[in-house]
Design a protein around this motif. Structure first.
Motif, mmCIF file in Angstrom:
data_model
loop_
_atom_site.group_PDB
_atom_site.id
_atom_site.type_symbol
_atom_site.label_atom_id
_atom_site.label_comp_id
_atom_site.label_asym_id
_atom_site.label_seq_id
_atom_site.Cartn_x
_atom_site.Cartn_y
_atom_site.Cartn_z
ATOM 1 N N LYS A 125 -133.662 61.025 -56.502
ATOM 2 C CA LYS A 125 -133.962 61.875 -55.350
ATOM 3 C C LYS A 125 -134.201 61.080 -54.079
ATOM 4 O O LYS A 125 -133.955 61.561 -52.972
ATOM 5 C CB LYS A 125 -135.157 62.770 -55.658
ATOM 6 N N ASP A 150 -132.736 66.642 -61.364
ATOM 7 C CA ASP A 150 -134.166 66.931 -61.208
ATOM 8 C C ASP A 150 -134.380 68.368 -61.712
ATOM 9 O O ASP A 150 -133.641 69.277 -61.313
ATOM 10 C CB ASP A 150 -134.517 66.819 -59.707
ATOM 11 N N SER A 151 -135.361 68.576 -62.593
ATOM 12 C CA SER A 151 -135.445 69.864 -63.299
ATOM 13 C C SER A 151 -135.610 71.057 -62.351
ATOM 14 O O SER A 151 -135.009 72.114 -62.566
ATOM 15 C CB SER A 151 -136.598 69.830 -64.309
ATOM 16 N N GLU A 152 -136.394 70.876 -61.283
ATOM 17 C CA GLU A 152 -136.611 71.979 -60.343
ATOM 18 C C GLU A 152 -135.306 72.348 -59.640
ATOM 19 O O GLU A 152 -134.975 73.519 -59.459
ATOM 20 C CB GLU A 152 -137.645 71.606 -59.282
ATOM 21 N N ASN A 222 -144.279 63.511 -55.348
ATOM 22 C CA ASN A 222 -143.038 63.927 -56.010
ATOM 23 C C ASN A 222 -142.611 65.308 -55.518
ATOM 24 O O ASN A 222 -141.437 65.538 -55.240
ATOM 25 C CB ASN A 222 -143.216 63.912 -57.530
ATOM 26 N N GLU A 226 -139.386 66.343 -53.426
ATOM 27 C CA GLU A 226 -138.506 67.410 -53.931
ATOM 28 C C GLU A 226 -138.241 68.491 -52.884
ATOM 29 O O GLU A 226 -137.172 69.111 -52.883
ATOM 30 C CB GLU A 226 -139.103 68.018 -55.204
HETATM 31 MG MG MG Z 1 -138.730 67.237 -60.680
#
Ligand code: MG
Ligand code: NDP
Length: 385
Positions: A125, A150-152, A222, A226
């Motif tokens: 990221k 990235d999971s989000e 983080n 994000e």
């Molecule tokens: Mg994440």
């Protein structure tokens, strides 16, 4: 899927990298074509023997030489330096590049892959935070598909895929809601954060990840990074991105549409899903692992506390300022977290260092790549003193 896909894994020895190899092992149809590492050649050697990639790239020149000797009996070709990583990232036979390098070091190889028009499974990221305008513009030009790992962001990407009509993008999305686990220090006061140790910061409740992102998760930097990542990936303005603390890490993020419909992606916390989805998109393949059981725990949502978690507030400030300010935020955070992990500064010094760098920075509106790299280097040098 009818044809074997060649996967390049940048940062193969890290948390994202090793999980990417697990996905390749578990799924047919993907081949580990090339792997990169920085220093952990012991693990890289084991990976080479298990996966037989065509190339291995080691950014540390000395370690590259050592690896060459160690694996002289294999057919894997060893490349070295940042150039080596760029070469595998842009190789004509590569299909998808998973960017699992941590930090700014991922920028040049990622850009090389984007310039070559590859599909990117983007975990790194920091590249988008520091040089998102350049990377996204280049991707548009070359047709490089950037699929978030990235999971989000994978959750948002999957939620957006629910729209059949791809037009009216800007007016249809009213809000992106990023969820945050809240990290190990959720609910703590500013005073309680004063004497946090490295071990406490590395103790994440839900995810097992590399050291830098784990500290970033504890400070909520983080989540700040994000927000900036989402701004770039989905080209939405800062005021359309919000954060909810969701301690269970089941709802991975949501999109609220203009008609007030909210679409979310849910699942057990497991990075292998977003990694696999970046490789298989638009298809979905069966996956091992725990199915979600929603009867097991209640889902809760809270607002974050930016007064205590100042890193989140600073990231939002940097995003609103724009230009080179996000480069300063990212570079100062990276340098400060590294000092903290080395025991050279305290936990609360991280935010102090970032704030000081941001306060003294003269913003450049549209920094060129060279300017971004120069700003990073300056910030690093100043903080290392
Ligand atoms: Mg994440
Ligand atoms: P790790 O620390 O576990 O792994 C980092 C990888 O980057 C290693 O392969 C390491 O090589 C390599 N590396 C380190 N420094 C350099 C350098 N100077 N040049 C080239 N390569 C380098 O990190 P993670 O896997 O946790 O994170 C990777 C990225 O993915 C980060 O940007 C993170 O924010 C993002 N991410 C990670 C998630 C996770 O679950 N881990 C979730 C979402 C995003 P070596 O070990 O050989 O030194």
């Amino acid at each position: 899927m009818n044809q074997m896909k060649n996967i390049v894994i940048l940062g193969a020895t890290g948390s994202i990298g090793t999980q990417s190899l697990e996905v390749i092992e578990e799924q047919k149809g993907f081949r580990a074509f090339a792997l990169s590492a920085h220093s952990n050649i012991e693990l890289l050697e084991a990976q080479i023997r298990a996966f037989r990639p065509v190339y291995a790239a080691v950014t540390d020149e000395e370690k590259a030489k050592e690896l060459k000797i160690k694996i002289a009996d294999t057919d894997t070709k060893v490349l070295s330096g940042v150039e080596g990583a760029c070469e595998i990232a842009s190789h004509p036979e590569a299909d998808t590049v998973i960017t699992g390098i941590v930090g700014i070091a991922g920028l040049r190889p990622t850009l090389a892959a984007v310039e070559a028009g590859k599909r990117i499974g983007l975990a790194n990221k920091e590249t988008l935070v520091t040089a998102g305008d350049i990377v996204m513009a280049k991707a548009k030009e070359t047709g490089s598909e950037i699929i978030p790992v990235d999971s989000e962001h994978s959750a948002i990407f999957q939620s957006l895929a629910a729209r059949v009509n791809k037009e009216n993008y800007e007016t249809e999305i009213s809000r992106i809601i990023l969820t945050a686990s809240g990290g190990p220090f959720f609910g703590k006061t500013k005073e309680e954060l004063e004497n946090i140790t490295v071990a406490e910061a590395l103790n994440h409740p839900n995810w097992s990840m590399g050291a830098k992102i784990t500290v970033d998760s504890a400070s909520l930097m983080n989540k700040g990074l994000e927000i900036l990542e989402a701004k770039q990936l989905f080209s939405v303005p800062m005021d359309k991105i919000s954060v909810l603390v969701h301690r269970q890490s089941i709802v991975h993020s949501m999109v609220e549409f203009a008609d007030n419909a909210v679409i979310a992606q849910l699942g057990t916390p497991d990075m292998k899903l977003p990694i696999q989805y970046a490789m298989t998109y638009p298809e979905r393949l069966p996956m091992e692992g725990n199915k979600l059981d929603l009867t097991q725990k209640p889902l809760t949502f809270d607002l974050p506390d930016p007064d205590t978690f100042r890193c989140l507030a600073l990231a939002i400030e940097a995003g609103n300022t724009g230009g080179s300010m996000t480069t300063v935020l990212n570079g100062a955070n990276e340098a400060a977290v590294s000092l903290f992990l080395d025991g050279k500064i305290g936990y609360t010094d991280i935010v102090k260092n970032i704030r000081r760098e941001m306060e003294t920075h003269q913003v450049i509106a549209n920094p060129a790549l060279e300017e971004i790299l120069a700003i990073e280097a300056e910030v690093y040098k100043r903080l290392a003193k």
